[in-house]
Design an enzyme around this catalytic site. Structure first.
Site, PDB file in Angstrom:
ATOM      1  N   CYS A 181       0.811  -1.224   0.000  1.00 27.61           N
ATOM      2  CA  CYS A 181       0.000   0.000   0.000  1.00 27.61           C
ATOM      3  C   CYS A 181       0.843   1.273   0.000  1.00 27.61           C
ATOM      4  CB  CYS A 181      -0.944   0.015   1.198  1.00 27.61           C
ATOM      5  SG  CYS A 181      -2.294  -1.140   1.008  1.00 27.61           S
TER       6      CYS A 181
HETATM    7  N1  COA Z   1     -20.363  -9.033   7.562  1.00 23.50           N
HETATM    8  C1  COA Z   1     -20.891  -9.128   8.798  1.00 23.50           C
HETATM    9  N2  COA Z   1     -20.153  -9.353   9.891  1.00 23.50           N
HETATM   10  C2  COA Z   1     -18.824  -9.505   9.728  1.00 23.50           C
HETATM   11  C3  COA Z   1     -18.210  -9.436   8.467  1.00 23.50           C
HETATM   12  C4  COA Z   1     -19.054  -9.197   7.355  1.00 23.50           C
HETATM   13  N3  COA Z   1     -18.549  -9.099   6.114  1.00 23.50           N
HETATM   14  N4  COA Z   1     -16.891  -9.633   8.614  1.00 23.50           N
HETATM   15  C5  COA Z   1     -16.657  -9.821   9.926  1.00 23.50           C
HETATM   16  N5  COA Z   1     -17.837  -9.750  10.602  1.00 23.50           N
HETATM   17  C6  COA Z   1     -18.050  -9.924  12.034  1.00 23.50           C
HETATM   18  C7  COA Z   1     -17.014 -10.832  12.662  1.00 23.50           C
HETATM   19  O1  COA Z   1     -17.402 -12.178  12.532  1.00 23.50           O
HETATM   20  C8  COA Z   1     -17.006 -10.365  14.088  1.00 23.50           C
HETATM   21  O2  COA Z   1     -18.085 -10.937  14.766  1.00 23.50           O
HETATM   22  P1  COA Z   1     -17.979 -11.329  16.324  1.00 23.50           P
HETATM   23  O3  COA Z   1     -17.704 -10.036  17.033  1.00 23.50           O
HETATM   24  O4  COA Z   1     -19.303 -11.919  16.590  1.00 23.50           O
HETATM   25  O5  COA Z   1     -16.829 -12.307  16.395  1.00 23.50           O
HETATM   26  C9  COA Z   1     -17.279  -8.863  13.978  1.00 23.50           C
HETATM   27  O6  COA Z   1     -17.888  -8.669  12.698  1.00 23.50           O
HETATM   28  C10 COA Z   1     -16.036  -8.026  14.064  1.00 23.50           C
HETATM   29  O7  COA Z   1     -15.048  -8.535  13.157  1.00 23.50           O
HETATM   30  P2  COA Z   1     -13.627  -7.918  12.983  1.00 23.50           P
HETATM   31  O8  COA Z   1     -12.879  -8.657  11.922  1.00 23.50           O
HETATM   32  O9  COA Z   1     -12.969  -7.779  14.312  1.00 23.50           O
HETATM   33  O10 COA Z   1     -14.024  -6.489  12.384  1.00 23.50           O
HETATM   34  P3  COA Z   1     -13.340  -5.085  12.539  1.00 23.50           P
HETATM   35  O11 COA Z   1     -14.269  -4.214  13.279  1.00 23.50           O
HETATM   36  O12 COA Z   1     -11.926  -5.170  12.971  1.00 23.50           O
HETATM   37  O13 COA Z   1     -13.316  -4.589  11.024  1.00 23.50           O
HETATM   38  C11 COA Z   1     -11.789  -4.392   9.181  1.00 23.50           C
HETATM   39  C12 COA Z   1     -12.643  -5.329  10.028  1.00 23.50           C
HETATM   40  C13 COA Z   1     -10.976  -5.242   8.224  1.00 23.50           C
HETATM   41  C14 COA Z   1     -12.704  -3.479   8.393  1.00 23.50           C
HETATM   42  C15 COA Z   1     -10.887  -3.528  10.069  1.00 23.50           C
HETATM   43  O14 COA Z   1     -10.219  -4.323  11.012  1.00 23.50           O
HETATM   44  C16 COA Z   1      -9.844  -2.768   9.273  1.00 23.50           C
HETATM   45  O15 COA Z   1     -10.138  -2.015   8.391  1.00 23.50           O
HETATM   46  N6  COA Z   1      -8.585  -2.925   9.666  1.00 23.50           N
HETATM   47  C17 COA Z   1      -7.491  -2.262   9.011  1.00 23.50           C
HETATM   48  C18 COA Z   1      -7.361  -2.886   7.693  1.00 23.50           C
HETATM   49  C19 COA Z   1      -6.279  -2.306   6.879  1.00 23.50           C
HETATM   50  O16 COA Z   1      -5.989  -1.149   6.881  1.00 23.50           O
HETATM   51  N7  COA Z   1      -5.659  -3.144   6.138  1.00 23.50           N
HETATM   52  C20 COA Z   1      -4.664  -2.725   5.272  1.00 23.50           C
HETATM   53  C21 COA Z   1      -4.899  -3.379   3.996  1.00 23.50           C
HETATM   54  S1  COA Z   1      -3.875  -2.671   2.878  1.00 23.50           S
END
Ligand code: COA
Length: 381
Positions: A164
């Protein structure tokens, strides 16, 4: 091609930027509808084993979760139909012959042409092309050399991959060429066909990425158009982490039994990334601002990497000392999704026309590696 003479006093500036946006776009509603059809089919096909506790059932995705967790509402893609087809869930297009322009070069060339036009620059007067992106279509010949040839540039080109952060690493590399007198005009092109390395069947990440291409023309101030951006300073940082990883590569042939497993696409520990990268990037920005004698709270605008709206809110707050407005820290995440290295450049390209001479801002990227880059800029005229 310019005569590259030693000119250690040369000052690198950003002359212009360019953007290519694919025509097709997928909304969260369309994405989730297709994903949930895939889940229902998978669970129906495996009903007996799920019942017997031998296979885990897959869960539905949700539009509300995606919007709340990431701020993404839609993403542009190069091939919408096959991505939304629950039987395929990956981009597909006709394979091109070796004598045809490859797809990654094609979108890079489109973005580059816009940057050249906006600067009034004849391709013959460009010295180098850096193709800076998170994945290359092939190992060689370099994508940059194909883009160079398609544009009619006489000079040199090479590919660089810092995930990125590729574009900001490219900008610093280009700026260093200019400072050292090795080039006067360098194109940094970031074609990001991220749909190819996204696992569209993975509920945790299927909503993250989108396709796009950007270009940044970095030049010696002596030849740049009057309406350029001074580069006040650049800084780069890398810290090894497995929290964002993609194991795809030519050596996968050495392990054919695992060559197609999900880790050969993008995988991440999103929570950890969020927690670890936010403080690292905020500290890096503040240190660099101090080194450059720039008051961070007086920055007119932050063009941050576009991965997650929450991350950007926190970073901008730490830098500016208050909750940033959309004007101070614009987002393009809502319509583009995460476009890897291109994100902060899209934000800069689309949200910089209103800046006035003397305005100071920051282009900042961060992501896998971990890697992060800052480019402090000031509007010249
Ligand atoms: N739809 C519905 N629920 C979902 C889901 C989806 N597509 N994906 C995950 N969930 C659920 C999970 O199962 C979890 O449920 P639980 O609490 O019952 O276990 C809950 O949502 C939270 O999941 P989590 O993975 O911890 O979500 P989050 O709030 O951390 O958000 C991201 C996920 C990826 C959006 C976030 O962590 C993020 O953006 N992180 C930084 C990513 C980044 O910058 N990456 C760099 C790439 S270049």
């Amino acid at each position: 091609m310019n005569d590259p003479k030693p000119a250690l006093t040369a000052r690198p500036v950003i002359s212009s930027t360019g953007l290519f946006t694919p025509a097709e776009s997928i909304t969260n509603e369309e994405l989730v509808e297709s994903f949930n059809r895939f889940v229902d089919r998978h669970n129906a096909a495996n009903a007996e084993q799920i019942e017997a506790g031998k296979v885990e059932p897959l869960a539905h995705s949700s539009v509300e979760f995606i919007e709340k967790a990431s701020g993404i509402r839609a993403r542009h893609v190069m091939a919408k139909g096959p991505i939304l087809d629950p039987e395929i869930m990956a981009p597909r297009w006709d394979e091109r012959g070796d004598d045809e322009l490859s797809i990654m070069a094609e979108i890079g060339v489109a973005a580059a042409r816009e940057a050249l036009e906006r600067a009034g620059r004849d391709p013959k007067d460009v010295d180098a092309v850096l193709c800076a992106a998170s994945n290359m279509q092939r190992p060689y010949p370099a994508m940059a050399i194909e883009i160079q040839q398609a544009l009619g540039i006489d000079g040199f080109g090479f590919d660089m991959n810092v995930a990125c952060s590729s574009a900001t690493f490219g900008i610093q590399t280009a700026a260093d060429y200019v400072r050292a007198g090795n080039a006067k005009s360098v194109l940094v092109v970031s074609p990001e066909i991220t749909s190819g390395h996204l696992n569209w069947r993975d509920r945790d990440s299927h909503f993250i990425f989108g396709d796009v291409a950007t270009a940044v023309l970095v030049e010696d101030e002596a030849i740049a158009p009057a309406a350029h951006w001074d580069i006040l300073g650049t800084s780069l940082k890398t810290v090894f982490s497995n929290n964002i990883r993609n194991n795809f590569g030519f050596l996968n042939r050495a392990h054919p039994e695992t060559a197609d497993t999900p880790d050969k696409l993008f995988v991440q520990e999103g929570r950890k990334v969020f927690k670890e990268v936010v403080p690292m990037v905020a500290a890096m920005i503040l240190e660099e601002a101090e080194r450059l004698g720039v008051d961070p709270q007086a920055l007119r605008r932050l063009w941050l990497h576009q991965a997650n709206a929450g991350m950007n809110r926190l970073i901008a707050h730490k830098v500016l000392g208050h909750e940033a407005s959309e004007d101070e820290s614009p987002t393009v995440l809502d319509t583009y999704g995460n476009t890897s290295s291109a994100g902060s450049i899209i934000a800069f390209h689309l949200h910089s026309e209103d800046m006035v001479p003397g305005d100071t801002g920051l282009i900042c990227s961060f992501g896998a590696g971990y890697s992060a880059g800052t480019v402090f800029v000031r509007k010249a005229a």
